[in-house]
Design an enzyme around this catalytic site. Structure first.
Site, PDB file in Angstrom:
ATOM      1  N   SER A 132       6.447   3.689  -3.162  1.00  0.00           N
ATOM      2  CA  SER A 132       6.099   4.500  -4.338  1.00  0.00           C
ATOM      3  C   SER A 132       7.349   4.804  -5.165  1.00  0.00           C
ATOM      4  CB  SER A 132       5.454   5.820  -3.902  1.00  0.00           C
ATOM      5  OG  SER A 132       4.336   5.570  -3.090  1.00  0.00           O
ATOM      6  N   ILE A 157       5.039  -8.468   0.349  1.00  0.00           N
ATOM      7  CA  ILE A 157       4.942  -9.248  -0.886  1.00  0.00           C
ATOM      8  C   ILE A 157       3.761 -10.229  -0.815  1.00  0.00           C
ATOM      9  CG2 ILE A 157       6.167 -10.813  -2.468  1.00  0.00           C
ATOM     10  CD1 ILE A 157       7.223  -7.799  -2.189  1.00  0.00           C
ATOM     11  N   GLU A 366      -0.056  -1.811  -5.792  1.00  0.00           N
ATOM     12  CA  GLU A 366       0.293  -1.641  -7.216  1.00  0.00           C
ATOM     13  C   GLU A 366       0.317  -0.173  -7.629  1.00  0.00           C
ATOM     14  OE1 GLU A 366      -0.840  -4.515 -10.052  1.00  0.00           O
ATOM     15  OE2 GLU A 366      -1.038  -6.084  -8.552  1.00  0.00           O
TER      16      GLU A 366
HETATM   17  C1  LIG Z   1      -1.516  -5.927   1.436  1.00  0.00           C
HETATM   18  C2  LIG Z   1      -0.416  -5.445   0.582  1.00  0.00           C
HETATM   19  C3  LIG Z   1       0.041  -6.238  -0.472  1.00  0.00           C
HETATM   20  C4  LIG Z   1       1.102  -5.791  -1.272  1.00  0.00           C
HETATM   21  N1  LIG Z   1       1.588  -6.608  -2.260  1.00  0.00           N
HETATM   22  C5  LIG Z   1       2.733  -6.254  -2.916  1.00  0.00           C
HETATM   23  C6  LIG Z   1       3.364  -7.155  -3.824  1.00  0.00           C
HETATM   24  O1  LIG Z   1       2.864  -8.255  -4.065  1.00  0.00           O
HETATM   25  N2  LIG Z   1       4.527  -6.775  -4.412  1.00  0.00           N
HETATM   26  C7  LIG Z   1       5.103  -5.572  -4.160  1.00  0.00           C
HETATM   27  O2  LIG Z   1       6.166  -5.301  -4.711  1.00  0.00           O
HETATM   28  N3  LIG Z   1       4.521  -4.677  -3.326  1.00  0.00           N
HETATM   29  C8  LIG Z   1       3.352  -4.998  -2.690  1.00  0.00           C
HETATM   30  N4  LIG Z   1       2.762  -4.122  -1.802  1.00  0.00           N
HETATM   31  C9  LIG Z   1       3.388  -2.809  -1.592  1.00  0.00           C
HETATM   32  C10 LIG Z   1       2.564  -1.654  -2.136  1.00  0.00           C
HETATM   33  O3  LIG Z   1       2.612  -1.651  -3.539  1.00  0.00           O
HETATM   34  C11 LIG Z   1       3.121  -0.379  -1.517  1.00  0.00           C
HETATM   35  O4  LIG Z   1       2.740  -0.405  -0.147  1.00  0.00           O
HETATM   36  C12 LIG Z   1       2.602   0.876  -2.189  1.00  0.00           C
HETATM   37  O5  LIG Z   1       3.147   0.997  -3.473  1.00  0.00           O
HETATM   38  C13 LIG Z   1       2.946   2.148  -1.412  1.00  0.00           C
HETATM   39  O6  LIG Z   1       4.273   2.155  -0.979  1.00  0.00           O
HETATM   40  P1  LIG Z   1       4.600   2.478   0.564  1.00  0.00           P
HETATM   41  O7  LIG Z   1       3.751   1.590   1.390  1.00  0.00           O
HETATM   42  O8  LIG Z   1       6.073   2.394   0.746  1.00  0.00           O
HETATM   43  O9  LIG Z   1       4.101   3.936   0.761  1.00  0.00           O
HETATM   44  P2  LIG Z   1       4.946   5.303   0.504  1.00  0.00           P
HETATM   45  O10 LIG Z   1       5.588   5.249  -0.835  1.00  0.00           O
HETATM   46  O11 LIG Z   1       5.804   5.544   1.683  1.00  0.00           O
HETATM   47  O12 LIG Z   1       3.780   6.364   0.462  1.00  0.00           O
HETATM   48  C14 LIG Z   1       3.146   6.847   1.642  1.00  0.00           C
HETATM   49  C15 LIG Z   1       2.093   7.890   1.231  1.00  0.00           C
HETATM   50  O13 LIG Z   1       2.726   8.952   0.518  1.00  0.00           O
HETATM   51  C16 LIG Z   1       2.110   9.099  -0.765  1.00  0.00           C
HETATM   52  N5  LIG Z   1       3.133   9.498  -1.739  1.00  0.00           N
HETATM   53  C17 LIG Z   1       4.360   8.963  -1.935  1.00  0.00           C
HETATM   54  N6  LIG Z   1       4.995   9.600  -2.927  1.00  0.00           N
HETATM   55  C18 LIG Z   1       4.152  10.544  -3.380  1.00  0.00           C
HETATM   56  C19 LIG Z   1       4.236  11.538  -4.411  1.00  0.00           C
HETATM   57  N7  LIG Z   1       5.305  11.664  -5.190  1.00  0.00           N
HETATM   58  N8  LIG Z   1       3.176  12.376  -4.575  1.00  0.00           N
HETATM   59  C20 LIG Z   1       2.066  12.239  -3.812  1.00  0.00           C
HETATM   60  N9  LIG Z   1       1.928  11.321  -2.830  1.00  0.00           N
HETATM   61  C21 LIG Z   1       2.953  10.494  -2.617  1.00  0.00           C
HETATM   62  C22 LIG Z   1       1.518   7.748  -1.082  1.00  0.00           C
HETATM   63  O14 LIG Z   1       0.470   7.846  -2.046  1.00  0.00           O
HETATM   64  C23 LIG Z   1       1.038   7.310   0.276  1.00  0.00           C
HETATM   65  O15 LIG Z   1      -0.212   7.892   0.539  1.00  0.00           O
HETATM   66  C24 LIG Z   1       1.689  -4.532  -1.030  1.00  0.00           C
HETATM   67  C25 LIG Z   1       1.212  -3.731   0.018  1.00  0.00           C
HETATM   68  C26 LIG Z   1       0.195  -4.176   0.814  1.00  0.00           C
HETATM   69  C27 LIG Z   1      -0.262  -3.299   1.962  1.00  0.00           C
END
Ligand SMILES: Cc1cc2nc3c(=O)[nH]c(=O)nc-3n(C[C@H](O)[C@H](O)[C@H](O)COP(=O)(O)OP(=O)(O)OC[C@H]3O[C@@H](n4cnc5c(N)ncnc54)[C@H](O)[C@@H]3O)c2cc1C
Length: 395
Positions: A132, A157, A366
């Site tokens: 995030s 990714i 996303e």
């Molecule tokens: C199957 C899959 C495909 C993906 N494909 C891609 C891709 O092609 N390219 C790419 O770059 N990424 C990709 N991702 C990554 C995806 O975009 C991230 O997993 C997502 O943005 C969340 O980041 P994180 O997993 O690090 O969760 P974190 O950022 O660690 O968040 C964990 C939890 O905390 C919450 N949270 C975090 N910050 C806040 C805030 N400020 N306020 C409230 N709640 C908050 C989140 O909503 C979540 O519920 C993919 C992920 C998956 C699982």
């Protein structure tokens, strides 16, 4: 009169995609889920019917039919297979950096190969320690003569290992936070580029999700997208246009599950009549269909805004609302579809359990739906402040 805003040409393409989805993609969906193998045969199907051309302008070999058309196609495919719908959505996601910030030379070099589907792309922003909060990324890129040298890694990714082109974000000036991030095109055969583990996961199992590593990975300086320091803004502009693709995937799942549940409810009998005649089931079906229709209204509006050239905060807000609403609807409606089917809904023999598992990711990637809420609220506050200032200026 048709109730949708599509042109005759767009409706014709939608009908072609719908037919391909029903006849060629639907019969593969359960197997793709079971085997968790990337469906190259369906990539060939897309190539054969020029579906990869949908996100691209005619000058690069695309159909030039606009953003709304891509969303409609992703929705149609995702009604039967969300993994396959994602292939088209990521063709756009991974190419948007070039479309939005590429030089003429970069576009001419890469876009035709992406429009034909000869190459698949990927979008590489997320890292093990930054999702995030993407600006906390640690991957760095240092200029050395005519090259940039990248070091670091990306995680989760989509299309890792199947893409030939990665749009990668890295820090060229780590001290400057957001303003120190730059965007690059990295080809899969770049020296020092490596694909790591492909993750087993809950849903969209045929889509690859993996790690990529950069170890003194050298890319030509010409592969910088835009200027140094513009990477974060490029990443966000891409997401404004790609989040509706995830929304379309979610809506497709929701509508596919609703259609299946309706058919089932018409024939499954309980207490001497079809379950659709029991008011509580009928009420669920009515709510499912209504949510889909409301989601579609928002999705089409967003697609039309992009096609009308709307950019900046207005698009950011509508795009986030579309992603949030369509994907929350996807989770609610697919869960309800399982409920309508009762015990059968929980069985792998029926597609709704797969749809429910597939729907979950649309609320996460996303930008999670918590992040979408933050984006929408931020834009609401910004608009309120702007109108306050405008009011004060006119006094
Ligand atoms: C199957 C899959 C495909 C993906 N494909 C891609 C891709 O092609 N390219 C790419 O770059 N990424 C990709 N991702 C990554 C995806 O975009 C991230 O997993 C997502 O943005 C969340 O980041 P994180 O997993 O690090 O969760 P974190 O950022 O660690 O968040 C964990 C939890 O905390 C919450 N949270 C975090 N910050 C806040 C805030 N400020 N306020 C409230 N709640 C908050 C989140 O909503 C979540 O519920 C993919 C992920 C998956 C699982």
């Amino acid at each position: 009169m048709p109730s949708d805003p599509l042109t005759d040409e767009q409706r014709e393409i939608r009908d072609l995609v719908r037919t391909l989805a029903r006849e060629r993609i639907a019969p593969r969906a359960a197997e793709i889920d079971k085997s968790a193998e990337f469906p190259w045969d369906l990539v060939d199907l897309f190539r054969e019917h020029e579906l990869f051309g949908l996100p691209f302008d005619e000058e690069y070999g695309g159909t030039g039919t606009g953003a709304l058309m891509v969303l409609v196609a992703v929705e149609e495919i995702s009604k039967v297979c969300a993994t396959t719908g994602l292939i088209l959505a990521v063709q756009e996601l991974g190419s948007l950096g070039l479309k939005l910030a590429g030089s003429d030379e970069q576009r001419e070099r890469y876009l035709p190969r992406l429009a034909s589907g000869e190459w698949l792309p990927a979008y590489a922003l997320t890292e093990p320690g930054s999702g995030s909060d993407s600006a906390a990324m640690r991957t760095v890129a240092r200029r050395k003569g005519g090259e940039y040298v990248l070091n670091g890694s990306k995680r989760f990714i989509t299309n890792a290992g199947v893409a030939q082109l990665y749009t990668v974000f890295a820090k060229t000036d780590p001290e400057r936070g957001h303003a120190g991030i730059s965007a690059f095109v990295v080809e899969a055969d770049a020296p020092g580029f490596e694909v790591g583990r492909i993750e087993p996961k809950m849903g969209i199992k045929g889509s690859t999700t993996g790690e990529i590593f950069f170890t003194d990975c050298r890319v030509p300086a010409d592969n910088l997208l835009g200027l140094e320091g513009e990477g974060f803004a490029i990443a966000m502009r891409i997401l404004d246009r790609s989040r509706p693709g995830v929304a379309a995937q979610g809506l497709g799942l929701a509508q596919g599950a609703t259609d299946y549940a309706l058919e089932y409810a018409k024939t499954r009998e309980a207490f001497g009549r079809p379950i659709a005649d029991h008011q509580l089931v009928a009420g669920m079906l009515a709510e499912m269909e209504t949510k889909c229709e409301a989601a579609r209204g928002l999705l089409y509006k967003c697609g039309q805004l992009i096609d009308d050239g709307v950019d900046g905060p207005e698009l950011t807000k509508v795009s986030a609302m579309t992603k949030l609403y369509c994907t929350d609807v996807a989770m609610e409606v697919t869960t309800d579809a399982v409920q309508v089917l009762g015990g059968y809904g929980y069985m792998q023999e029926y597609p709704v359990e797969r749809m429910m598992r597939d729907a979950k990711i649309t609320q996460i990637y996303e930008g999670t739906n918590q992040i979408q809420r933050l984006v929408i609220a931020r834009e609401m506050l910004r608009e309120a402040r702007a109108s306050l200032l405008a009011g004060a200026a006119s006094v």
